[in-house]
Design a protein around this motif. Structure first.
Motif, PDB file in Angstrom:
ATOM      1  N   GLY A 163      43.108 153.464 113.593  1.00  0.00           N
ATOM      2  CA  GLY A 163      42.660 152.091 113.760  1.00  0.00           C
ATOM      3  C   GLY A 163      41.784 151.929 114.984  1.00  0.00           C
ATOM      4  O   GLY A 163      40.694 151.362 114.922  1.00  0.00           O
ATOM      5  N   GLU A 164      42.259 152.437 116.134  1.00  0.00           N
ATOM      6  CA  GLU A 164      41.507 152.290 117.379  1.00  0.00           C
ATOM      7  C   GLU A 164      41.707 153.512 118.269  1.00  0.00           C
ATOM      8  O   GLU A 164      42.841 153.950 118.483  1.00  0.00           O
ATOM      9  N   LEU A 165      40.612 154.025 118.803  1.00  0.00           N
ATOM     10  CA  LEU A 165      40.651 155.114 119.770  1.00  0.00           C
ATOM     11  C   LEU A 165      40.713 154.514 121.171  1.00  0.00           C
ATOM     12  O   LEU A 165      39.842 153.746 121.564  1.00  0.00           O
ATOM     13  N   SER A 166      41.761 154.860 121.911  1.00  0.00           N
ATOM     14  CA  SER A 166      41.905 154.311 123.258  1.00  0.00           C
ATOM     15  C   SER A 166      40.748 154.766 124.143  1.00  0.00           C
ATOM     16  O   SER A 166      40.419 155.962 124.182  1.00  0.00           O
ATOM     17  N   PRO A 167      40.116 153.846 124.881  1.00  0.00           N
ATOM     18  CA  PRO A 167      39.029 154.240 125.783  1.00  0.00           C
ATOM     19  C   PRO A 167      39.532 154.914 127.048  1.00  0.00           C
ATOM     20  O   PRO A 167      38.757 155.460 127.815  1.00  0.00           O
ATOM     21  N   VAL A 168      40.867 154.882 127.263  1.00  0.00           N
ATOM     22  CA  VAL A 168      41.467 155.454 128.466  1.00  0.00           C
ATOM     23  C   VAL A 168      42.584 156.406 128.065  1.00  0.00           C
ATOM     24  O   VAL A 168      43.405 156.085 127.207  1.00  0.00           O
ATOM     25  N   ALA A 169      42.591 157.591 128.655  1.00  0.00           N
ATOM     26  CA  ALA A 169      43.699 158.535 128.492  1.00  0.00           C
ATOM     27  C   ALA A 169      44.518 158.487 129.773  1.00  0.00           C
ATOM     28  O   ALA A 169      44.151 159.096 130.779  1.00  0.00           O
ATOM     29  N   SER A 170      45.625 157.751 129.745  1.00  0.00           N
ATOM     30  CA  SER A 170      46.369 157.459 130.966  1.00  0.00           C
ATOM     31  C   SER A 170      47.725 158.155 130.949  1.00  0.00           C
ATOM     32  O   SER A 170      48.710 157.636 130.418  1.00  0.00           O
ATOM     33  N   ASN A 171      47.779 159.341 131.538  1.00  0.00           N
ATOM     34  CA  ASN A 171      49.034 160.075 131.682  1.00  0.00           C
ATOM     35  C   ASN A 171      48.802 161.196 132.682  1.00  0.00           C
ATOM     36  O   ASN A 171      47.758 161.861 132.637  1.00  0.00           O
ATOM     37  N   PHE A 172      49.764 161.438 133.576  1.00  0.00           N
ATOM     38  CA  PHE A 172      49.535 162.452 134.609  1.00  0.00           C
ATOM     39  C   PHE A 172      49.439 163.858 134.022  1.00  0.00           C
ATOM     40  O   PHE A 172      48.896 164.757 134.653  1.00  0.00           O
ATOM     41  N   ARG A 173      49.938 164.056 132.801  1.00  0.00           N
ATOM     42  CA  ARG A 173      49.856 165.374 132.168  1.00  0.00           C
ATOM     43  C   ARG A 173      48.567 165.560 131.362  1.00  0.00           C
ATOM     44  O   ARG A 173      48.286 166.646 130.877  1.00  0.00           O
ATOM     45  N   SER A 174      47.795 164.506 131.197  1.00  0.00           N
ATOM     46  CA  SER A 174      46.583 164.576 130.376  1.00  0.00           C
ATOM     47  C   SER A 174      45.538 165.476 131.022  1.00  0.00           C
ATOM     48  O   SER A 174      45.267 165.385 132.218  1.00  0.00           O
ATOM     49  N   GLN A 175      44.967 166.341 130.196  1.00  0.00           N
ATOM     50  CA  GLN A 175      43.909 167.246 130.651  1.00  0.00           C
ATOM     51  C   GLN A 175      42.563 166.942 130.011  1.00  0.00           C
ATOM     52  O   GLN A 175      41.527 167.426 130.474  1.00  0.00           O
ATOM     53  N   GLN A 176      42.579 166.143 128.937  1.00  0.00           N
ATOM     54  CA  GLN A 176      41.366 165.924 128.161  1.00  0.00           C
ATOM     55  C   GLN A 176      41.579 164.702 127.271  1.00  0.00           C
ATOM     56  O   GLN A 176      42.707 164.414 126.851  1.00  0.00           O
ATOM     57  N   SER A 177      40.515 163.978 126.978  1.00  0.00           N
ATOM     58  CA  SER A 177      40.642 162.863 126.039  1.00  0.00           C
ATOM     59  C   SER A 177      40.658 163.399 124.611  1.00  0.00           C
ATOM     60  O   SER A 177      40.177 164.505 124.329  1.00  0.00           O
ATOM     61  N   LEU A 178      41.199 162.611 123.706  1.00  0.00           N
ATOM     62  CA  LEU A 178      41.230 163.017 122.298  1.00  0.00           C
ATOM     63  C   LEU A 178      39.820 163.179 121.748  1.00  0.00           C
ATOM     64  O   LEU A 178      39.529 164.126 121.012  1.00  0.00           O
ATOM     65  N   GLY A 179      38.918 162.262 122.129  1.00  0.00           N
ATOM     66  CA  GLY A 179      37.539 162.364 121.654  1.00  0.00           C
ATOM     67  C   GLY A 179      36.872 163.650 122.105  1.00  0.00           C
ATOM     68  O   GLY A 179      36.196 164.332 121.318  1.00  0.00           O
ATOM     69  N   ASP A 180      37.053 164.009 123.378  1.00  0.00           N
ATOM     70  CA  ASP A 180      36.461 165.245 123.896  1.00  0.00           C
ATOM     71  C   ASP A 180      37.088 166.473 123.229  1.00  0.00           C
ATOM     72  O   ASP A 180      36.403 167.472 122.984  1.00  0.00           O
ATOM     73  N   TYR A 181      38.385 166.400 122.961  1.00  0.00           N
ATOM     74  CA  TYR A 181      39.079 167.506 122.291  1.00  0.00           C
ATOM     75  C   TYR A 181      38.509 167.721 120.896  1.00  0.00           C
ATOM     76  O   TYR A 181      38.268 168.862 120.475  1.00  0.00           O
ATOM     77  N   PHE A 182      38.261 166.636 120.176  1.00  0.00           N
ATOM     78  CA  PHE A 182      37.674 166.750 118.834  1.00  0.00           C
ATOM     79  C   PHE A 182      36.236 167.256 118.906  1.00  0.00           C
ATOM     80  O   PHE A 182      35.799 168.020 118.046  1.00  0.00           O
ATOM     81  N   THR A 183      35.503 166.825 119.929  1.00  0.00           N
ATOM     82  CA  THR A 183      34.131 167.334 120.096  1.00  0.00           C
ATOM     83  C   THR A 183      34.148 168.839 120.327  1.00  0.00           C
ATOM     84  O   THR A 183      33.368 169.585 119.719  1.00  0.00           O
ATOM     85  N   GLU A 184      35.051 169.285 121.188  1.00  0.00           N
ATOM     86  CA  GLU A 184      35.162 170.716 121.497  1.00  0.00           C
ATOM     87  C   GLU A 184      35.483 171.539 120.250  1.00  0.00           C
ATOM     88  O   GLU A 184      34.924 172.624 120.049  1.00  0.00           O
ATOM     89  N   HIS A 185      36.367 171.029 119.400  1.00  0.00           N
ATOM     90  CA  HIS A 185      36.813 171.791 118.226  1.00  0.00           C
ATOM     91  C   HIS A 185      36.086 171.396 116.943  1.00  0.00           C
ATOM     92  O   HIS A 185      36.433 171.867 115.860  1.00  0.00           O
TER      93      HIS A 185
END
Length: 384
Positions: A85-107
């Motif tokens: 439905g909606e892709l969050s514009p912010v990845a907010s978590n201290f364990r986060s290394q990458q946004s979902l959008g960037d991860y999909f771009t990479e793969h």
């Protein structure tokens, strides 16, 4: 950052949905299904059982806590596309290394957001899972035709795409051998595990990392073998037990695996999960069939017919065991309370049992995690 590329999602029955692409662009096809989990999108997209599928997530906001390498269920994403439905514009978590959008771009995975996932899910529940196309370059008519031209899930063997090429001993990273402490802080405090007691050979049909973690926590030293490994090769390793993993595709198409598992019956204790349960169905002489829209999510109620206890379970499967085809020496032990489908069974003569759902969760509840200890108890009994 949100994408601005217009995209279309087209179903083989002619229905279409519009949205915006994120991650990769282009065209992708696969069977579309839906998952009702409220969290765990990273575990879902890296689960090899989703090979060949486009997954719709019913929870409205996805990507809010980003991506991190520790929570992946395999070395790469396996979905052919993701519908949200909606892709969050912010990845907010201290364990986060990458946004979902960037991860999909990479793969190079194509995602589509802005879709009415409620309407899409209701349509799939009524019409059933079907072939789908997501595209940033095709017209609606071309995308519908691309969906129709794509391969059906029935008869597909995706196990050969996801199984390990070489056998390996599971050790993971050192952190994965340990159980997180209740007092874990941002740097991570972990408790060491006890030495392993049992030697396990695990068939990799698309095995999830959390199954391997859970097995190690239950006291198993694990040798992971390719899906094409013969019964003779398995027995030559002299394991205390044999595990049949989860995986993608149509279980009826895996006759070369059914034959080898049948040879193992009675030789060593056997435990199966998900596709492993379906493979054991065929090895027992039963059959499987395709469900209308499958079970995918973390809220499936399952009843243990032996005790009357009900567990809320994590599930991900589009095929099921045909109860009427099981021989008399197989006892059904668990059923799904939503539709009465077979969720578990055991052989009355051989030390072999399996469940259709995921006791290791990832994502989902831990109600059924006791099965790993139950398997260890079966091995103890078998060894006398």
């Amino acid at each position: 950052m949100k994408a601005t590329n217009q995209a279309i999602l087209a179903l083989e029955d002619g229905r279409t949905f519009e949205g915006e692409a994120f991650g990769h662009t282009g065209t992708t096809t696969g069977e579309i299904c839906f998952n009702t989990s409220m969290t765990g999108y990273q575990e879902i997209i890296t689960d090899p059982s989703y090979r060949g599928q486009i997954v719709t997530l019913t929870y409205p906001l996805i990507g809010n806590y980003g991506i991190n390498t520790e929570d992946a269920e395999s070395s790469q994403p396996h979905v052919r596309g993701l519908v949200i439905g909606e892709l969050s514009p912010v990845a907010s978590n201290f364990r986060s290394q990458q946004s979902l959008g960037d991860y999909f771009t990479e793969h190079k995975i194509l995602g589509i957001e802005g879709v009415d996932t409620r309407a899409l899910t209701k349509h799939l529940r009524t019409a059933g899972a079907m072939r789908c196309c997501i595209s940033t370059e095709l017209t609606a008519e071309e995308a519908i035709q691309a969906a129709k031209d794509s391969a059906p899930m029935e008869g597909s063997d995706f196990v050969k795409e996801v199984s390990t090429e070489s056998n390996y001993h599971w050790d993971g990273e050192s952190r994965l051998w340990n159980i997180p402490s209740p007092s874990q802080d941002r740097e991570g405090h972990y408790e060491d595990l006890e030495p392993a007691k049992y030697k396990l050979v695990a068939f990799d049909f698309g095995i999830k990392h959390n199954i391997l973690r859970s097995m190690r926590q239950a006291g198993f030293d694990i040798e992971v073998v390719n899906s094409r490994t013969s019964a003779e090769e398995v027995l030559a390793l002299n394991p205390d037990g044999i595990f049949l993993s989860n995986g993608p595709g149509d279980p009826a198409a895996l006759d070369y695996i059914h034959a080898e598992v049948e040879k193992l019956l009675g030789k060593k204790p056997i435990f199966g999960i998900c596709l492993g349960h379906q493979i054991l169905t065929h090895a027992f002489g039963g059959k499987t069939y395709k469900l209308k829209f499958g079970h995918r999510g973390g809220n499936q109620p399952v009843k243990d017919l032996r005790t009357g206890k009900i567990s809320i379970t994590a599930q991900n499967h589009g095929f099921a065991t045909d109860a009427d085809t099981l021989p008399d020496d197989v006892e059904i032990t668990h059923i799904n309370l939503n539709d009465d489908t077979v969720e578990g069974f055991r052989h009355k003569k051989f030390p072999a049992f399996s469940v259709q759902y995921h006791p290791e969760a990832a994502p989902g509840p831990n109600d059924a995690k006791y099965f790993f200890d139950e398997f260890a108890a079966m091995i103890e009994e078998f060894q006398g």
